[in-house]
Every structure is written in C-alpha cells, then in structure tokens.
Scaffold this motif. Structure first.
Motif, short mmCIF file in Angstrom:
data_model
loop_
_atom_site.label_atom_id
_atom_site.label_comp_id
_atom_site.label_asym_id
_atom_site.label_seq_id
_atom_site.Cartn_x
_atom_site.Cartn_y
_atom_site.Cartn_z
N LEU A 140 -4.50 -4.04 -4.07
CA LEU A 140 -5.22 -2.78 -4.13
C LEU A 140 -6.61 -3.05 -4.68
CD1 LEU A 140 -4.96 0.31 -3.70
CD2 LEU A 140 -4.44 0.47 -6.14
N GLN A 141 -7.61 -2.91 -3.85
CA GLN A 141 -9.00 -3.04 -4.27
C GLN A 141 -9.49 -1.68 -4.73
OE1 GLN A 141 -11.00 -5.83 -4.49
NE2 GLN A 141 -12.48 -4.46 -5.47
N MET A 142 -9.90 -1.59 -5.97
CA MET A 142 -10.32 -0.32 -6.55
C MET A 142 -11.81 -0.40 -6.87
SD MET A 142 -7.07 0.48 -9.04
CE MET A 142 -7.48 -0.82 -10.20
N ASN A 143 -12.57 0.41 -6.20
CA ASN A 143 -14.02 0.45 -6.40
C ASN A 143 -14.44 1.81 -6.96
OD1 ASN A 143 -14.24 -2.13 -5.24
ND2 ASN A 143 -14.49 -1.26 -3.18
N SER A 144 -15.65 1.87 -7.47
CA SER A 144 -16.21 3.12 -8.00
C SER A 144 -15.24 3.78 -8.97
CB SER A 144 -16.56 4.08 -6.85
OG SER A 144 -17.46 3.48 -5.95
N LEU A 145 -14.72 3.01 -9.87
CA LEU A 145 -13.72 3.52 -10.80
C LEU A 145 -14.30 4.57 -11.72
CD1 LEU A 145 -11.86 0.19 -11.42
CD2 LEU A 145 -10.78 2.30 -10.65
N LYS A 146 -13.44 5.54 -12.05
CA LYS A 146 -13.83 6.65 -12.89
C LYS A 146 -12.93 6.68 -14.13
CE LYS A 146 -14.70 9.40 -8.71
NZ LYS A 146 -14.35 10.64 -7.99
N PRO A 147 -13.37 7.30 -15.20
CA PRO A 147 -12.50 7.41 -16.39
C PRO A 147 -11.16 8.04 -16.08
CG PRO A 147 -14.74 7.97 -16.97
CD PRO A 147 -14.72 7.81 -15.49
N GLU A 148 -11.11 8.97 -15.14
CA GLU A 148 -9.85 9.61 -14.80
C GLU A 148 -8.90 8.70 -14.02
OE1 GLU A 148 -12.96 10.75 -14.22
OE2 GLU A 148 -13.06 11.84 -12.29
N ASP A 149 -9.34 7.51 -13.66
CA ASP A 149 -8.45 6.53 -13.05
C ASP A 149 -7.64 5.77 -14.10
OD1 ASP A 149 -11.05 5.80 -10.70
OD2 ASP A 149 -9.21 6.95 -10.32
N THR A 150 -7.94 5.99 -15.36
CA THR A 150 -7.23 5.31 -16.43
C THR A 150 -5.77 5.70 -16.42
OG1 THR A 150 -9.20 5.17 -17.83
CG2 THR A 150 -7.05 5.06 -18.93
N ALA A 151 -4.89 4.70 -16.36
CA ALA A 151 -3.45 4.93 -16.27
C ALA A 151 -2.72 3.59 -16.27
CB ALA A 151 -3.10 5.70 -15.00
N VAL A 152 -1.41 3.67 -16.36
CA VAL A 152 -0.57 2.50 -16.09
C VAL A 152 -0.27 2.51 -14.60
CG1 VAL A 152 1.63 1.37 -16.50
CG2 VAL A 152 0.41 2.47 -18.40
N TYR A 153 -0.60 1.42 -13.94
CA TYR A 153 -0.39 1.28 -12.50
C TYR A 153 0.85 0.41 -12.27
CZ TYR A 153 -4.93 3.32 -11.51
OH TYR A 153 -6.00 4.20 -11.40
N SER A 154 1.77 0.93 -11.48
CA SER A 154 3.02 0.22 -11.21
C SER A 154 3.20 0.03 -9.71
CB SER A 154 4.21 1.00 -11.76
OG SER A 154 4.10 1.17 -13.15
N CYS A 155 3.70 -1.14 -9.36
CA CYS A 155 3.99 -1.46 -7.97
C CYS A 155 5.40 -0.98 -7.64
CB CYS A 155 3.88 -2.96 -7.77
SG CYS A 155 4.19 -3.52 -6.08
N ALA A 156 5.57 -0.42 -6.46
CA ALA A 156 6.88 0.06 -6.02
C ALA A 156 7.29 -0.62 -4.73
CB ALA A 156 6.84 1.57 -5.81
N TYR A 157 8.58 -0.84 -4.60
CA TYR A 157 9.16 -1.45 -3.40
C TYR A 157 10.25 -0.54 -2.88
CZ TYR A 157 12.52 -4.39 -0.84
OH TYR A 157 13.39 -4.90 0.09
#
Length: 129
Positions: free
Chosen positions: A81-98
C-alpha cells in the motif's frame, strides 16, 4: 494457519508518504484477497484498500481515493500500500487482512467478517508535524 509479516509503518509529516507491505504464508490456494484496514482510537475499524489475488480487482475507501495505491505480487504473496499526501487523520493502526476464496477486493474491504477474514498484528502509522 495464515501468517503475516507487516512492515512499513512509522512517523511522517503531513503531506509525506509511507509504504506498507504485507506478506502472507501458510496456505496454498491462489484464490484469496488481501487488504489494509485501519483503526484510530475511539473509532471503528475501516477497510481502506483491498485487492483480489484472483482477478486483481481493487477497492479504495472514499477517505483514501486518489492518495493511496494498492498493488500485489502474486509470487511473493505480498500486497503493498503506497500512501501519499498523508494527513493527520490518517493516523491509526493499520492491519493487513486475508480472506480465502475468489473474492473481489471490494468484498473483503466492505464485508470482512462475511468472508472469515483474519488479520495481522498491525503497524502504527502516525502523521504529525
């Protein structure tokens, strides 16, 4: 049992970029989907981007459209996952799902429990100046 190796989280300034990777193992089928979900404190878990390893279909949540790009490497069983133009509201724990099966990317992101999705441990993404 599916095993996850998630990497790429960290601290970044607003407007910056990060790349998350998720490598899975422990299964043999070529019919599955991977995706990234995130959960911020006090908020529900949100499916932000998912991809099918069966047909390559992708899904992006409205909050990340145009800024995030998901890709796959079938041989490595990896989603990035390429994440560009990040914002403060993108702050979180990111988890991968299968989820196993010939599942569209949108199906995994919008209905993970229906497809018995399992999640990795997660990685923290913090966007702050």
């Amino acid at each position: 049992q599916v095993q996850f190796v998630e990497s790429g989280g960290g601290l970044v300034q607003p407007g910056g970029s990060l790349r998350l990777s998720c490598v899975v193992s422990g299964f043999r089928t070529n019919y599955y989907a991977l995706g990234w979900f995130r959960q911020a404190p006090g908020k529900e878990r949100e499916g932000i981007s998912c991809i099918s390893f069966t047909d390559g279909s992708t899904y992006y949540g409205d909050s990340v459209k145009g800024r995030f790009t998901i890709s796959r490497d079938n041989a490595k069983k990896m989603a990035t996952l390429q994440m560009n133009s990040l914002k403060p509201e993108d702050t979180a724990v990111y988890s991968c799902a299968y989820a196993q099966g010939a599942i569209y990317g949108s199906s995994l992101c919008t209905g993970p429990t229906k497809y018995n999705a399992v999640w990795g441990q997660g990685t923290q993404v913090t966007v702050s100046s």
